[in-house]
Design a protein around this motif. Structure first.
Motif, PDB file in Angstrom:
ATOM      1  N   GLU A 385      -8.829  72.976  16.621  1.00 57.53           N
ATOM      2  CA  GLU A 385      -9.955  72.053  16.704  1.00 57.53           C
ATOM      3  C   GLU A 385     -10.148  71.488  18.105  1.00 57.53           C
ATOM      4  O   GLU A 385     -11.287  71.353  18.577  1.00 57.53           O
ATOM      5  CB  GLU A 385      -9.773  70.928  15.690  1.00 57.53           C
ATOM      6  N   ARG A 386      -9.050  71.145  18.771  1.00 56.10           N
ATOM      7  CA  ARG A 386      -9.177  70.402  20.029  1.00 56.10           C
ATOM      8  C   ARG A 386      -9.027  71.274  21.276  1.00 56.10           C
ATOM      9  O   ARG A 386      -9.450  70.875  22.354  1.00 56.10           O
ATOM     10  CB  ARG A 386      -8.146  69.268  20.059  1.00 56.10           C
ATOM     11  N   VAL A 387      -8.383  72.430  21.125  1.00 56.02           N
ATOM     12  CA  VAL A 387      -8.258  73.338  22.272  1.00 56.02           C
ATOM     13  C   VAL A 387      -9.320  74.425  22.205  1.00 56.02           C
ATOM     14  O   VAL A 387     -10.028  74.696  23.182  1.00 56.02           O
ATOM     15  CB  VAL A 387      -6.846  73.961  22.330  1.00 56.02           C
ATOM     16  N   LEU A 388      -9.452  75.067  21.028  1.00 52.74           N
ATOM     17  CA  LEU A 388     -10.385  76.180  20.889  1.00 52.74           C
ATOM     18  C   LEU A 388     -11.780  75.739  20.455  1.00 52.74           C
ATOM     19  O   LEU A 388     -12.718  76.533  20.507  1.00 52.74           O
ATOM     20  CB  LEU A 388      -9.830  77.197  19.881  1.00 52.74           C
ATOM     21  N   GLY A 389     -11.909  74.488  20.007  1.00 52.46           N
ATOM     22  CA  GLY A 389     -13.216  73.989  19.613  1.00 52.46           C
ATOM     23  C   GLY A 389     -13.734  74.538  18.303  1.00 52.46           C
ATOM     24  O   GLY A 389     -14.950  74.553  18.054  1.00 52.46           O
ATOM     25  N   LEU A 390     -12.842  74.987  17.427  1.00 47.09           N
ATOM     26  CA  LEU A 390     -13.256  75.519  16.129  1.00 47.09           C
ATOM     27  C   LEU A 390     -13.628  74.373  15.187  1.00 47.09           C
ATOM     28  O   LEU A 390     -13.206  73.232  15.387  1.00 47.09           O
ATOM     29  CB  LEU A 390     -12.123  76.359  15.525  1.00 47.09           C
ATOM     30  N   PRO A 391     -14.406  74.663  14.146  1.00 48.64           N
ATOM     31  CA  PRO A 391     -14.774  73.611  13.188  1.00 48.64           C
ATOM     32  C   PRO A 391     -13.536  73.023  12.525  1.00 48.64           C
ATOM     33  O   PRO A 391     -12.546  73.720  12.286  1.00 48.64           O
ATOM     34  CB  PRO A 391     -15.652  74.357  12.160  1.00 48.64           C
ATOM     35  N   GLY A 392     -13.598  71.739  12.211  1.00 49.19           N
ATOM     36  CA  GLY A 392     -12.471  71.075  11.573  1.00 49.19           C
ATOM     37  C   GLY A 392     -12.303  71.509  10.135  1.00 49.19           C
ATOM     38  O   GLY A 392     -13.234  72.012   9.490  1.00 49.19           O
ATOM     39  N   ASP A 393     -11.089  71.298   9.610  1.00 42.41           N
ATOM     40  CA  ASP A 393     -10.819  71.580   8.205  1.00 42.41           C
ATOM     41  C   ASP A 393     -11.731  70.722   7.315  1.00 42.41           C
ATOM     42  O   ASP A 393     -12.077  69.591   7.674  1.00 42.41           O
ATOM     43  CB  ASP A 393      -9.359  71.245   7.869  1.00 42.41           C
ATOM     44  N   ILE A 394     -12.089  71.254   6.153  1.00 47.66           N
ATOM     45  CA  ILE A 394     -12.828  70.455   5.171  1.00 47.66           C
ATOM     46  C   ILE A 394     -11.846  69.484   4.526  1.00 47.66           C
ATOM     47  O   ILE A 394     -10.814  69.887   3.982  1.00 47.66           O
ATOM     48  CB  ILE A 394     -13.473  71.371   4.108  1.00 47.66           C
ATOM     49  N   ARG A 395     -12.167  68.201   4.595  1.00 47.99           N
ATOM     50  CA  ARG A 395     -11.278  67.167   4.052  1.00 47.99           C
ATOM     51  C   ARG A 395     -12.017  66.421   2.943  1.00 47.99           C
ATOM     52  O   ARG A 395     -12.806  65.516   3.204  1.00 47.99           O
ATOM     53  CB  ARG A 395     -10.820  66.235   5.165  1.00 47.99           C
ATOM     54  N   LEU A 396     -11.750  66.783   1.720  1.00 49.12           N
ATOM     55  CA  LEU A 396     -12.479  66.225   0.582  1.00 49.12           C
ATOM     56  C   LEU A 396     -12.142  64.757   0.336  1.00 49.12           C
ATOM     57  O   LEU A 396     -12.898  64.046  -0.325  1.00 49.12           O
ATOM     58  CB  LEU A 396     -12.176  67.047  -0.677  1.00 49.12           C
ATOM     59  N   ASP A 397     -10.984  64.303   0.861  1.00 50.65           N
ATOM     60  CA  ASP A 397     -10.576  62.917   0.598  1.00 50.65           C
ATOM     61  C   ASP A 397     -10.923  61.985   1.759  1.00 50.65           C
ATOM     62  O   ASP A 397     -10.503  60.834   1.781  1.00 50.65           O
ATOM     63  CB  ASP A 397      -9.075  62.851   0.314  1.00 50.65           C
ATOM     64  N   LYS A 398     -11.702  62.462   2.710  1.00 49.64           N
ATOM     65  CA  LYS A 398     -11.926  61.696   3.938  1.00 49.64           C
ATOM     66  C   LYS A 398     -12.584  60.343   3.676  1.00 49.64           C
ATOM     67  O   LYS A 398     -12.191  59.332   4.240  1.00 49.64           O
ATOM     68  CB  LYS A 398     -12.777  62.525   4.907  1.00 49.64           C
ATOM     69  N   ASP A 399     -13.608  60.300   2.838  1.00 44.08           N
ATOM     70  CA  ASP A 399     -14.347  59.053   2.619  1.00 44.08           C
ATOM     71  C   ASP A 399     -14.156  58.493   1.212  1.00 44.08           C
ATOM     72  O   ASP A 399     -14.916  57.641   0.765  1.00 44.08           O
ATOM     73  CB  ASP A 399     -15.841  59.294   2.882  1.00 44.08           C
ATOM     74  N   VAL A 400     -13.131  58.972   0.531  1.00 42.93           N
ATOM     75  CA  VAL A 400     -12.860  58.534  -0.832  1.00 42.93           C
ATOM     76  C   VAL A 400     -11.842  57.391  -0.804  1.00 42.93           C
ATOM     77  O   VAL A 400     -10.878  57.448  -0.033  1.00 42.93           O
ATOM     78  CB  VAL A 400     -12.292  59.707  -1.668  1.00 42.93           C
ATOM     79  N   PRO A 401     -12.038  56.330  -1.596  1.00 44.62           N
ATOM     80  CA  PRO A 401     -11.001  55.288  -1.664  1.00 44.62           C
ATOM     81  C   PRO A 401      -9.643  55.910  -1.978  1.00 44.62           C
ATOM     82  O   PRO A 401      -9.547  56.815  -2.829  1.00 44.62           O
ATOM     83  CB  PRO A 401     -11.476  54.384  -2.802  1.00 44.62           C
ATOM     84  N   PHE A 402      -8.610  55.440  -1.316  1.00 43.75           N
ATOM     85  CA  PHE A 402      -7.298  56.072  -1.453  1.00 43.75           C
ATOM     86  C   PHE A 402      -6.854  56.102  -2.908  1.00 43.75           C
ATOM     87  O   PHE A 402      -6.259  57.082  -3.365  1.00 43.75           O
ATOM     88  CB  PHE A 402      -6.266  55.327  -0.612  1.00 43.75           C
ATOM     89  N   LYS A 403      -7.129  55.047  -3.656  1.00 40.48           N
ATOM     90  CA  LYS A 403      -6.672  54.996  -5.041  1.00 40.48           C
ATOM     91  C   LYS A 403      -7.341  56.067  -5.911  1.00 40.48           C
ATOM     92  O   LYS A 403      -6.822  56.418  -6.980  1.00 40.48           O
ATOM     93  CB  LYS A 403      -6.944  53.620  -5.632  1.00 40.48           C
ATOM     94  N   ASP A 404      -8.505  56.581  -5.458  1.00 44.25           N
ATOM     95  CA  ASP A 404      -9.217  57.604  -6.231  1.00 44.25           C
ATOM     96  C   ASP A 404      -8.951  59.013  -5.734  1.00 44.25           C
ATOM     97  O   ASP A 404      -9.390  59.979  -6.361  1.00 44.25           O
ATOM     98  CB  ASP A 404     -10.718  57.330  -6.167  1.00 44.25           C
ATOM     99  N   ALA A 405      -8.282  59.149  -4.592  1.00 46.99           N
ATOM    100  CA  ALA A 405      -7.969  60.465  -4.026  1.00 46.99           C
ATOM    101  C   ALA A 405      -6.747  61.034  -4.737  1.00 46.99           C
ATOM    102  O   ALA A 405      -5.911  60.283  -5.258  1.00 46.99           O
ATOM    103  CB  ALA A 405      -7.721  60.356  -2.537  1.00 46.99           C
ATOM    104  N   PRO A 406      -6.600  62.369  -4.765  1.00 50.84           N
ATOM    105  CA  PRO A 406      -5.419  62.963  -5.413  1.00 50.84           C
ATOM    106  C   PRO A 406      -4.110  62.433  -4.877  1.00 50.84           C
ATOM    107  O   PRO A 406      -3.152  62.235  -5.622  1.00 50.84           O
ATOM    108  CB  PRO A 406      -5.578  64.459  -5.120  1.00 50.84           C
ATOM    109  N   THR A 407      -4.047  62.162  -3.542  1.00 47.14           N
ATOM    110  CA  THR A 407      -2.803  61.667  -2.950  1.00 47.14           C
ATOM    111  C   THR A 407      -2.540  60.216  -3.297  1.00 47.14           C
ATOM    112  O   THR A 407      -1.449  59.710  -3.069  1.00 47.14           O
ATOM    113  CB  THR A 407      -2.840  61.799  -1.426  1.00 47.14           C
TER     114      THR A 407
END
Length: 409
Positions: A385-407
């Motif tokens: 992501e930061r050296v080659l400039g490739l698209p970032g991983d898809i992060r499904l829990d990025k904007d989800v409240p932590f208590k509702d995320a799988p983790t």
């Protein structure tokens, strides 16, 4: 890249080399993981001697008790120090990651309390980030901190950390906690510093297959910390953690252990299948050539970082490349060496094993190096992501409240 020291750097290198030559500690029986009897005392004495001579906290600001020198001077000193036998560096995590974080976010009184003792080897710090369900995903922390209900403003910490290096002999630590489960995982964290001897803290060393116990599980059961021990704003611990993590990638660096020169020496003296030295085998020579090319590539990648430091620039995320390559090479080289040594490869006793058991130890310890300081996968993402400039991983829990995320369950 510029491979040459400037006049100022050359002068500093000469002075450092002269001081190290005159003050190098007596050669002791240092074990490979720094856990032998008396090694902690030896490490503290060496750190104190360096601090007295101005070779501790070389890049730290003078107001922190450091020398205020450019990062290239620390690189130069490290290069020269690596040429002599020294006690294990139990201060690397504290001085490289923990204390700079404390000094960045704490008030003046806390800075004065901890800066000097850390530099002079009087106190040791550990970093309490990784958890059983989170691994290298620091933002997945479940260890929670809640306000005490007695009106004191204190916090109570409950949870578990794991793979904490040096926790068993650390005096203090920095810990990432979950303070707001209703916020997305990166926005509900708070960091604290704490006394490792606080009531409710339990440290359990993990016996590793390399024979050492450098890593630990750490349990917290309603550990009370003052709000004055908080680093940064409440729920803003991710920002604080980034300061630590940026330092960690450089502080952990590459893997240790036996390298291709040691393998070459062993291959010259070890009989192959036909009675000739193993080095006569084309497959062995092919492996050696690959490892040599990798080592040279790593050396010049580090030279890019050193050149940037020498010019007063900030090194980029390409520093992640070093650990990804060197940790894998450590495992592959050690495995090939153990196989080449045949029955002698399984001998672990340093007094009896070839190269004092370095190949055997590297094989057993190498797996841990692919986790410590960021897993292979984390570091490859950084490079992509930061050296080659490739698209970032898809992060499904990025904007989800932590208590509702799988983790968060």
């Amino acid at each position: 890249m510029d491979f040459n020291d400037t006049a100022e750097e050359a002068e500093y290198r000469a002075r450092a080399r002269e001081w190290l030559s005159a003050n190098a500690p007596a050669k002791g029986d240092h074990d490979r993981e720094g856990e032998g009897e008396g090694q902690l005392a030896a490490a503290k004495a060496w750190q104190a001697k360096k601090a007295a001579a101005g070779y501790a906290g070389i890049t730290w600001p003078k107001e922190w008790g450091g020398q205020g020198q450019p990062p290239i001077f620390q690189v130069i000193f490290n290069q020269e120090e690596s040429k002599i036998a020294t006690p294990p560096n139990v201060f690397q995590i504290g001085l490289g990651m923990c204390v700079p974080t404390v000094m960045t976010f704490a008030d003046e009184g806390i800075k004065q309390r901890f800066g000097g003792p850390a530099l002079h080897g009087e106190e040791i710090w550990c970093q309490l980030f990784s958890e059983p369900a989170g691994g290298s995903d620091v933002a997945a922390a479940r260890t929670r901190a809640v306000r005490a209900d007695d009106g004191s403003g204190d916090w109570l910490i409950t949870g578990q950390k794991v793979w904490t290096t040096g926790a068993q002999f650390s005096d203090f630590g920095i810990v990432v906690t979950r303070t707001n489960p209703d916020a997305p995982k990166h926005k509900g964290l708070t960091m604290f510093w704490l006394d490792m001897r606080s009531p409710g803290v339990t440290v359990r060393p993990i016996h590793q297959m390399s024979g050492g116990s450098g890593f630990n599980e750490v349990f917290f059961e309603n550990v009370r910390v003052s709000d004055s021990q908080r680093l940064g704003a409440v729920d803003d611990g991710w920002k604080v953690s980034l300061v630590t993590l940026m330092n960690e990638r450089l502080a952990v660096g590459g893997a240790t252990g036996a390298g291709w020169p040691q393998f070459l020496d062993a291959a010259r003296s070890t009989p192959g299948v036909d009675g000739r030295p193993a080095i006569a085998d084309g497959a062995v020579r092919d492996k050696l050539a690959d490892w040599y090319v990798q080592a040279e590539g790593l050396k010049h990648t580090r030279n890019r970082t050193i050149t940037a430091l020498s010019r007063g620039q900030t090194p980029g995320p390409e520093s992640s490349i070093g650990k990804v390559i060197s940790a894998v090479q450590m495992q592959e080289l050690a495995n090939a060496a153990v196989e080449m040594l045949d029955q002698y490869g399984i001998v672990d006793d340093p007094a009896l094993a070839p190269l004092k058991g370095q190949f055997h130890w590297s094989l057993m310890f190498g797996a841990g190096m692919r986790i410590a300081g960021g897993t292979d996968e984390i570091l490859k993402n950084i490079i992509a992501e930061r050296v080659l400039g490739l698209p970032g991983d898809i992060r499904l829990d990025k904007d989800v409240p932590f208590k509702d995320a799988p983790t968060g369950r």
